[in-house]
Design a protein around this motif. Structure first.
Motif, PDB file in Angstrom:
ATOM      1  N   VAL A 194       0.851  -1.180   0.000  1.00 52.53           N
ATOM      2  CA  VAL A 194       0.000   0.000   0.000  1.00 52.53           C
ATOM      3  C   VAL A 194       0.888   1.231   0.000  1.00 52.53           C
ATOM      4  CG1 VAL A 194      -1.767   1.260   1.272  1.00 52.53           C
ATOM      5  CG2 VAL A 194      -1.805  -1.233   1.251  1.00 52.53           C
ATOM      6  N   ASP A 195       0.605   2.155  -0.891  1.00 55.75           N
ATOM      7  CA  ASP A 195       1.373   3.390  -0.961  1.00 55.75           C
ATOM      8  C   ASP A 195       1.265   4.135   0.354  1.00 55.75           C
ATOM      9  OD1 ASP A 195       1.757   6.320  -1.477  1.00 55.75           O
ATOM     10  OD2 ASP A 195       2.266   5.535  -3.453  1.00 55.75           O
ATOM     11  N   TYR A 196       2.378   4.647   0.810  1.00 57.28           N
ATOM     12  CA  TYR A 196       2.420   5.384   2.076  1.00 57.28           C
ATOM     13  C   TYR A 196       1.474   6.572   2.079  1.00 57.28           C
ATOM     14  CZ  TYR A 196       4.217   8.283   5.835  1.00 57.28           C
ATOM     15  OH  TYR A 196       4.312   9.054   6.945  1.00 57.28           O
ATOM     16  N   SER A 197       1.174   7.123   0.909  1.00 58.10           N
ATOM     17  CA  SER A 197       0.312   8.300   0.854  1.00 58.10           C
ATOM     18  C   SER A 197      -1.076   8.026   1.419  1.00 58.10           C
ATOM     19  CB  SER A 197       0.207   8.834  -0.575  1.00 58.10           C
ATOM     20  OG  SER A 197      -0.430   7.888  -1.399  1.00 58.10           O
ATOM     21  N   VAL A 198      -1.532   6.780   1.377  1.00 55.87           N
ATOM     22  CA  VAL A 198      -2.827   6.441   1.959  1.00 55.87           C
ATOM     23  C   VAL A 198      -2.786   6.659   3.467  1.00 55.87           C
ATOM     24  CG1 VAL A 198      -4.489   4.584   2.359  1.00 55.87           C
ATOM     25  CG2 VAL A 198      -3.409   4.839   0.115  1.00 55.87           C
ATOM     26  N   VAL A 199      -1.744   6.172   4.116  1.00 55.80           N
ATOM     27  CA  VAL A 199      -1.585   6.366   5.559  1.00 55.80           C
ATOM     28  C   VAL A 199      -1.340   7.836   5.851  1.00 55.80           C
ATOM     29  CG1 VAL A 199      -0.176   5.780   7.569  1.00 55.80           C
ATOM     30  CG2 VAL A 199      -0.689   4.033   5.857  1.00 55.80           C
ATOM     31  N   LEU A 213     -13.585  15.427   8.785  1.00 57.31           N
ATOM     32  CA  LEU A 213     -12.696  14.338   9.209  1.00 57.31           C
ATOM     33  C   LEU A 213     -13.438  13.007   9.197  1.00 57.31           C
ATOM     34  CD1 LEU A 213     -10.045  13.253  10.242  1.00 57.31           C
ATOM     35  CD2 LEU A 213     -10.742  13.920  12.559  1.00 57.31           C
ATOM     36  N   ARG A 214     -14.684  13.002   9.632  1.00 56.91           N
ATOM     37  CA  ARG A 214     -15.474  11.767   9.619  1.00 56.91           C
ATOM     38  C   ARG A 214     -15.620  11.235   8.190  1.00 56.91           C
ATOM     39  NH1 ARG A 214     -20.183  10.063   8.324  1.00 56.91           N
ATOM     40  NH2 ARG A 214     -21.046  12.089   7.804  1.00 56.91           N
ATOM     41  N   LEU A 215     -15.916  12.118   7.244  1.00 51.36           N
ATOM     42  CA  LEU A 215     -16.073  11.697   5.852  1.00 51.36           C
ATOM     43  C   LEU A 215     -14.769  11.155   5.272  1.00 51.36           C
ATOM     44  CD1 LEU A 215     -18.312  14.628   4.583  1.00 51.36           C
ATOM     45  CD2 LEU A 215     -19.018  12.250   4.962  1.00 51.36           C
ATOM     46  N   ILE A 216     -13.679  11.827   5.567  1.00 51.25           N
ATOM     47  CA  ILE A 216     -12.377  11.371   5.076  1.00 51.25           C
ATOM     48  C   ILE A 216     -12.010  10.031   5.707  1.00 51.25           C
ATOM     49  CG2 ILE A 216      -9.895  11.886   5.137  1.00 51.25           C
ATOM     50  CD1 ILE A 216     -10.757  14.879   4.803  1.00 51.25           C
ATOM     51  N   THR A 217     -12.260   9.903   6.997  1.00 47.03           N
ATOM     52  CA  THR A 217     -11.960   8.651   7.694  1.00 47.03           C
ATOM     53  C   THR A 217     -12.779   7.505   7.108  1.00 47.03           C
ATOM     54  OG1 THR A 217     -11.379   9.822   9.709  1.00 47.03           O
ATOM     55  CG2 THR A 217     -11.975   7.508   9.953  1.00 47.03           C
ATOM     56  N   GLU A 218     -14.055   7.760   6.823  1.00 40.64           N
ATOM     57  CA  GLU A 218     -14.897   6.729   6.200  1.00 40.64           C
ATOM     58  C   GLU A 218     -14.343   6.317   4.841  1.00 40.64           C
ATOM     59  OE1 GLU A 218     -18.938   8.081   6.071  1.00 40.64           O
ATOM     60  OE2 GLU A 218     -19.162   7.979   8.248  1.00 40.64           O
ATOM     61  N   SER A 219     -13.832   7.279   4.076  1.00 39.29           N
ATOM     62  CA  SER A 219     -13.251   6.973   2.765  1.00 39.29           C
ATOM     63  C   SER A 219     -12.025   6.086   2.903  1.00 39.29           C
ATOM     64  CB  SER A 219     -12.887   8.260   2.027  1.00 39.29           C
ATOM     65  OG  SER A 219     -14.033   9.026   1.790  1.00 39.29           O
ATOM     66  N   TYR A 220     -11.161   6.431   3.841  1.00 36.65           N
ATOM     67  CA  TYR A 220      -9.967   5.617   4.055  1.00 36.65           C
ATOM     68  C   TYR A 220     -10.319   4.240   4.602  1.00 36.65           C
ATOM     69  CZ  TYR A 220      -6.690   9.291   2.862  1.00 36.65           C
ATOM     70  OH  TYR A 220      -5.958  10.225   2.180  1.00 36.65           O
ATOM     71  N   ASP A 221     -11.331   4.177   5.465  1.00 38.41           N
ATOM     72  CA  ASP A 221     -11.779   2.875   5.969  1.00 38.41           C
ATOM     73  C   ASP A 221     -12.281   2.004   4.815  1.00 38.41           C
ATOM     74  OD1 ASP A 221     -11.162   3.637   8.557  1.00 38.41           O
ATOM     75  OD2 ASP A 221     -13.249   4.065   9.124  1.00 38.41           O
ATOM     76  N   TYR A 222     -13.005   2.612   3.885  1.00 35.35           N
ATOM     77  CA  TYR A 222     -13.500   1.888   2.717  1.00 35.35           C
ATOM     78  C   TYR A 222     -12.329   1.341   1.894  1.00 35.35           C
ATOM     79  CZ  TYR A 222     -15.454   0.992  -1.882  1.00 35.35           C
ATOM     80  OH  TYR A 222     -15.775   0.398  -3.083  1.00 35.35           O
ATOM     81  N   LEU A 223     -11.338   2.202   1.638  1.00 36.24           N
ATOM     82  CA  LEU A 223     -10.166   1.750   0.882  1.00 36.24           C
ATOM     83  C   LEU A 223      -9.458   0.601   1.573  1.00 36.24           C
ATOM     84  CD1 LEU A 223      -8.563   5.109  -0.300  1.00 36.24           C
ATOM     85  CD2 LEU A 223      -9.599   3.337  -1.731  1.00 36.24           C
ATOM     86  N   GLU A 224      -9.331   0.690   2.879  1.00 36.47           N
ATOM     87  CA  GLU A 224      -8.649  -0.379   3.617  1.00 36.47           C
ATOM     88  C   GLU A 224      -9.438  -1.686   3.538  1.00 36.47           C
ATOM     89  OE1 GLU A 224      -7.837  -0.836   8.155  1.00 36.47           O
ATOM     90  OE2 GLU A 224      -6.205   0.345   7.266  1.00 36.47           O
ATOM     91  N   ARG A 225     -10.768  -1.593   3.606  1.00 36.77           N
ATOM     92  CA  ARG A 225     -11.583  -2.807   3.473  1.00 36.77           C
ATOM     93  C   ARG A 225     -11.422  -3.415   2.086  1.00 36.77           C
ATOM     94  NH1 ARG A 225     -15.345   0.402   6.032  1.00 36.77           N
ATOM     95  NH2 ARG A 225     -16.569   0.659   4.122  1.00 36.77           N
ATOM     96  N   LYS A 226     -11.389  -2.554   1.043  1.00 33.55           N
ATOM     97  CA  LYS A 226     -11.280  -3.053  -0.330  1.00 33.55           C
ATOM     98  C   LYS A 226      -9.886  -3.600  -0.639  1.00 33.55           C
ATOM     99  CE  LYS A 226     -14.641  -2.621  -2.950  1.00 33.55           C
ATOM    100  NZ  LYS A 226     -15.564  -3.710  -3.211  1.00 33.55           N
ATOM    101  N   LEU A 227      -8.862  -2.895  -0.157  1.00 34.03           N
ATOM    102  CA  LEU A 227      -7.489  -3.281  -0.474  1.00 34.03           C
ATOM    103  C   LEU A 227      -6.879  -4.210   0.559  1.00 34.03           C
ATOM    104  CD1 LEU A 227      -6.120   0.243  -1.479  1.00 34.03           C
ATOM    105  CD2 LEU A 227      -6.879  -1.590  -3.014  1.00 34.03           C
ATOM    106  N   GLY A 228      -7.420  -4.173   1.753  1.00 29.42           N
ATOM    107  CA  GLY A 228      -6.814  -4.909   2.864  1.00 29.42           C
ATOM    108  C   GLY A 228      -5.697  -4.071   3.457  1.00 29.42           C
TER     109      GLY A 228
END
Length: 86
Positions: A4-9, A27-42
């Motif tokens: 995973v590219d460091y830019s995601v973290v 922040l909640r919306l951004i966090t939800e987006s990153y949570d979604y990416l983590e679920r999809k990518l692992g």
């Protein structure tokens, strides 16, 4: 291995540092987006976090002479570093 590219973290960390007190809804919306990416990518199998003293960070920032970075302060970097370590 999941790479995973460091830019995601890093993007999540910047959002937390900048928006935690100023705009919790954003922040909640951004966090939800990153949570979604983590679920999809692992999650990443490995994450390296290299740390150095704030004085060194500031010296490197100043030496790059990027206009967008010249306003960064030790207080900001300390706050950002604190969020990275959470």
């Amino acid at each position: 291995a999941n790479i995973v590219d460091y830019s995601v973290v890093n993007g999540r960390t910047y959002a937390t540092a900048l928006l935690r007190d100023k705009d919790p809804e954003a922040l909640r919306l951004i966090t939800e987006s990153y949570d979604y990416l983590e679920r999809k990518l692992g999650p990443a199998d490995l994450l390296l976090y290299l740390d150095c003293p704030v004085d060194t960070q500031l010296a490197r920032i100043r030496s790059r002479r990027r206009d967008s970075e010249q306003g960064l302060t030790a207080v900001y970097l300390e706050r950002f570093n604190g969020v990275m370590q959470e």
